[in-house]
Design a protein around this motif. Structure first.
Motif, PDB file in Angstrom:
ATOM      1  N   SER A 199       4.074   3.884  -2.699  1.00  0.00           N
ATOM      2  CA  SER A 199       3.500   3.093  -3.785  1.00  0.00           C
ATOM      3  C   SER A 199       3.867   1.622  -3.600  1.00  0.00           C
ATOM      4  N   THR A 200       2.866   0.753  -3.742  1.00  0.00           N
ATOM      5  CA  THR A 200       3.079  -0.680  -3.606  1.00  0.00           C
ATOM      6  C   THR A 200       2.494  -1.395  -4.813  1.00  0.00           C
ATOM      7  N   VAL A 201       3.237  -2.341  -5.340  1.00  0.00           N
ATOM      8  CA  VAL A 201       2.785  -3.176  -6.457  1.00  0.00           C
ATOM      9  C   VAL A 201       2.855  -4.621  -6.005  1.00  0.00           C
ATOM     10  N   VAL A 202       1.756  -5.358  -6.204  1.00  0.00           N
ATOM     11  CA  VAL A 202       1.684  -6.744  -5.760  1.00  0.00           C
ATOM     12  C   VAL A 202       1.206  -7.624  -6.907  1.00  0.00           C
ATOM     13  N   THR A 203       1.434  -8.927  -6.756  1.00  0.00           N
ATOM     14  CA  THR A 203       0.915  -9.889  -7.715  1.00  0.00           C
ATOM     15  C   THR A 203      -0.583 -10.064  -7.497  1.00  0.00           C
ATOM     16  N   LEU A 222       6.638   2.009 -13.200  1.00  0.00           N
ATOM     17  CA  LEU A 222       6.022   1.302 -14.318  1.00  0.00           C
ATOM     18  C   LEU A 222       5.576  -0.071 -13.852  1.00  0.00           C
ATOM     19  N   SER A 223       4.394  -0.522 -14.289  1.00  0.00           N
ATOM     20  CA  SER A 223       3.985  -1.883 -13.958  1.00  0.00           C
ATOM     21  C   SER A 223       3.088  -2.467 -15.038  1.00  0.00           C
ATOM     22  N   ASP A 224       3.173  -3.792 -15.143  1.00  0.00           N
ATOM     23  CA  ASP A 224       2.341  -4.564 -16.068  1.00  0.00           C
ATOM     24  C   ASP A 224       0.986  -4.738 -15.398  1.00  0.00           C
ATOM     25  N   ASP A 225      -0.005  -3.988 -15.846  1.00  0.00           N
ATOM     26  CA  ASP A 225      -1.300  -3.972 -15.176  1.00  0.00           C
ATOM     27  C   ASP A 225      -2.068  -5.269 -15.366  1.00  0.00           C
ATOM     28  N   ARG A 226      -1.679  -6.078 -16.298  1.00  0.00           N
ATOM     29  CA  ARG A 226      -2.383  -7.334 -16.547  1.00  0.00           C
ATOM     30  C   ARG A 226      -2.109  -8.364 -15.460  1.00  0.00           C
ATOM     31  N   SER A 227      -0.959  -8.258 -14.795  1.00  0.00           N
ATOM     32  CA  SER A 227      -0.554  -9.283 -13.834  1.00  0.00           C
ATOM     33  C   SER A 227      -0.338  -8.741 -12.431  1.00  0.00           C
ATOM     34  N   THR A 228      -0.523  -7.439 -12.225  1.00  0.00           N
ATOM     35  CA  THR A 228      -0.261  -6.837 -10.918  1.00  0.00           C
ATOM     36  C   THR A 228      -1.411  -5.933 -10.486  1.00  0.00           C
TER      37      THR A 228
END
Length: 256
Positions: A199-203, A222-228
């Motif tokens: 799993s990868t989360v990026v800006t 968990l991630s903030d979907d609005r910014s990532t």
């Protein structure tokens, strides 16, 4: 309440345990400041209802999923169901909403723009499982750090991605994407004969914030979907003579 005024009660209205409260506060801080956070399996299990027997019962719901024909059309073997709930943070009330087709918001998932997808609903047993409700409770506490919504729409997606023997399975055939929500989460339920699935989360501009493989059941991303944006690499069989699968619960929250 914590220092922000958040009322730390679960979906039944009872207070969070002293053991799980610091981990929830940490998750809230990291998601709001950094856009992403991983909760260790032991931490998540400390919050959830019951023990090993309850977790095994919960994982059995993944043996009763339905074929995702939209993924099949693109060469991906994926099983899933879909359900919606309403969560009221002030009271902890959680209620299931009527079943309806799934449509992702504009400019979120490029693979399914304007596609109205019909998935089988959650089984009654799944929707009523106390462990599911504990998961939603935990996510509601974290989402409260991103938005003080009076009510949340909670969308629940149990997934099983399958890789054929000597083949591969695509957890996110659309690549890195948004879900068009506020908080997006991925709870690992289990892996069988699988390697990969990183799993990868990026800006928004592609800078990597986190890259990790969810290995231990109950690990929660968990991630903030609005910014990532987020994506998951393919899975492949560890033993190429046998198929592999990866089971996750993807849950999203957005203000009602």
């Amino acid at each position: 309440m914590d220092e922000t005024g958040e009322n730390f009660s679960d979906a039944t209205g009872s207070a969070l345990s002293q053991e799980s409260r610091p981990a929830v506060v940490e998750a809230r801080e990291h998601v709001s400041l950094n856009g992403v956070h991983v909760m260790a399996a032991a931490t998540v299990r400390a919050h959830l209802a019951g023990g090993e027997e309850e977790w095994s019962r919960f994982a059995m719901h993944w043996e009763d999923l339905s074929q995702d024909r939209y993924a099949s059309e693109r060469g991906t073997c994926r099983l899933r169901r879909y359900g919606r709930f309403s969560l009221t943070p002030a009271t902890g009330d959680l209620s299931q909403l009527p079943h309806c087709p799934f449509v992702q918001p504009d400019r979120s998932n490029p693979l399914y723009v304007d596609v109205v997808r019909h998935f089988d609903p959650l089984t009654n047993a799944f929707a009523a499982d106390p462990l599911l409700r504990s998961v939603v409770s935990l996510l509601g506490h974290v989402a409260g750090a991103l938005d003080s919504a009076p009510d949340w729409i909670v969308k629940v997606h149990p997934f099983r991605v399958v890789a054929a023997a000597d083949g591969e399975g695509q957890p996110t055939p659309e690549g890195r994407h948004r879900d068009g929500v506020t908080l997006v989460s991925s709870l690992l339920v289990g892996r069988s004969n699988a390697i990969g699935g990183r799993s990868t989360v990026v800006t928004a501009d592609g800078a990597e914030l986190l890259s990790t493989t969810l290995e231990e059941p109950a690990t929660l991303l968990l991630s903030d979907d609005r910014s990532t944006l987020h994506g998951v690499s393919p899975i492949r069989p560890l033993d190429p003579a046998r198929p592999a699968h990866r089971d996750v619960l993807v849950t999203t929250l957005t203000p009602a």
